[in-house]
Design a protein around this motif. Structure first.
Motif: not given
Length: 404
Positions: A103-132
């Motif tokens: 789950t951690a591995v895939v969440s990193i990948g999801a946050a990396e793809y999301a960062s191509r569209f969003l400017t939020a810090p990576s840790f914020v994107l990771l928190i949002c991914v895991v929470a979702a």
């Protein structure tokens, strides 16, 4: 008032989509680059080696899943073969942790793809991914797996898009294809073997189906079919996609990215970059969702079998899901994603799963050599004894590549 139980809601199509969702989303969208860093342009061969390792254990799981269709299936399988509660608990914990780390591995990948569209810090994107994905897993098994099945169809369409774009480019220069055949060179094959350990992560998923057995309709018939279908379909997709990606994307770009497939969409296909990015985000989220479901069911199953505190086996009366177990799994996954790089997490997950595969194969060997084999149970899917023997040997062989 009767204690709430898990709901049997998964049919063969849903269960197969569940398996494809975790394998396809977790591996191919994230780890091609990491595998190419080890094997170079011979990454497709690494995936082929990983598939060869997996097939024997997949057949062992198919038989065991019909003998003991339970949550925390691996723990029950090992207990059947060795009758050692401590060993069963250890295997169950390893399976759960593999789901947590995956789950951690895939969440990193999801946050990396999301960062191509969003400017939020990576840790914020990771928190949002895991929470979702944690919230979706709590929602309900039918609802979450139905959603996961739909997203799986979307992510497969994304891979078909990759194949279309990549093969169009290759067809313009077919001379690239022979370059993907490795020479008989020990250093090349050492890299391929090392890459196979990471590629193996991409096949992790078929065993997850055994851990939702208590939520499957007619599990003795459905589980073996779904396991084998998942392995066959994912292998075909993987080999095709990896071939076109390594033939089209420069290695220096490929090996440094946790979102490797996005590099394929540039130049004349740049207009597809955004649609594919959205598909990739959904795909990686889907993989995380399914891994959280699996890991929480293992935690639930271990508690239900008396290995862990009973509070972890509690099922919410409304959602009919193990809420506390899901929250624990999501929280630990988030911590790992925030603190460790994706390559280390993937390799660690692969090693844990290989230990589990080795032990499960040994357990089936012991079961098949005892009187249990002679029981007249016509609804059991039976494989020859040599299959789990080769499965155990293959698991050890791939694990040894970590030392190369």
């Amino acid at each position: 008032m009767a204690k709430p139980t898990l709901r049997r809601a998964l049919s063969l199509p849903l269960l197969t989509l569940y398996g494809l969702g975790v394998t396809v989303g977790a591996g191919i969208y994230v780890l091609i680059g990491a595998t190419a860093a080890k094997a170079g342009i011979y990454a497709p061969v690494s995936f082929l080696v990983a598939a060869a390792v997996v097939v024997f254990t997949a057949l062992s799981y198919a038989e065991f899943s019909t003998r003991y269709p339970l949550s925390a299936g691996e723990a029950a399988y090992v207990d059947a073969g060795f009758a050692r509660k401590h060993l069963s608990l250890l295997i169950g914990i390893l399976v759960m942790m593999s789901g947590v780390v995956s789950t951690a591995v895939v969440s990193i990948g999801a946050a990396e793809y999301a960062s191509r569209f969003l400017t939020a810090p990576s840790f914020v994107l990771l928190i949002c991914v895991v929470a979702a994905i944690s919230g979706l897993a709590i929602w309900g098994i039918f609802e979450s797996v139905l959603l996961a099945g739909f997203i799986t169809l979307v992510e497969i369409s994304g891979l078909l898009l990759v194949l279309f774009v990549g093969w169009t480019n290759i067809s313009m220069d077919p001379g690239r294809l022979p370059d993907l055949i490795p020479p008989f060179d020990s250093s090349v094959w050492a890299g391929i073997a090392s890459g196979a350990l990471l590629a193996f992560f991409a096949f992790i998923g078929f065993e997850d189906m055994a851990n939702v057995a208590e939520e499957v309709k007619n599990p003795r018939k459905t589980l073996p079919r779904a396991i084998l279908l998942t392995l066959i379909l994912s292998t075909i997709l993987y080999l095709a996609v990896v071939m076109v990606v390594v033939a089209n994307v420069p290695l220096d770009q490929l090996i440094t990215s946790a979102a490797p497939l996005s590099y394929l969409f540039s130049g004349e296909t740049a207009f597809l970059y955004a649609p594919f990015g959205i598909i990739a985000i959904l795909a990686t989220l889907n993989g995380g969702l399914i891994q959280i479901i699996m890991a929480s069911r293992v935690l639930y199953g271990l508690a239900a079998q008396g290995h862990l505190p009973s509070v972890l086996s509690s099922v919410n009366a409304v959602t009919r899901t193990p809420v506390l177990a899901t929250i624990i799994v999501g929280s630990v996954s988030l911590g790992l994603a925030l603190w460790f790089p994706i390559e280390e997490l993937a390799a660690f997950t692969s090693l844990m799963v290989l230990v589990v595969f080795f032990t499960v194969n040994l357990s089936l060997i012991r079961v098949k050599l005892t009187r249990q084999t002679r029981q007249a149970q016509q609804d059991i899917f039976v494989i020859p004894l040599w299959v789990p023997i080769l499965g155990a040997v293959a698991a050890v062989g791939l694990a040894v590549t970590r030392l190369i």
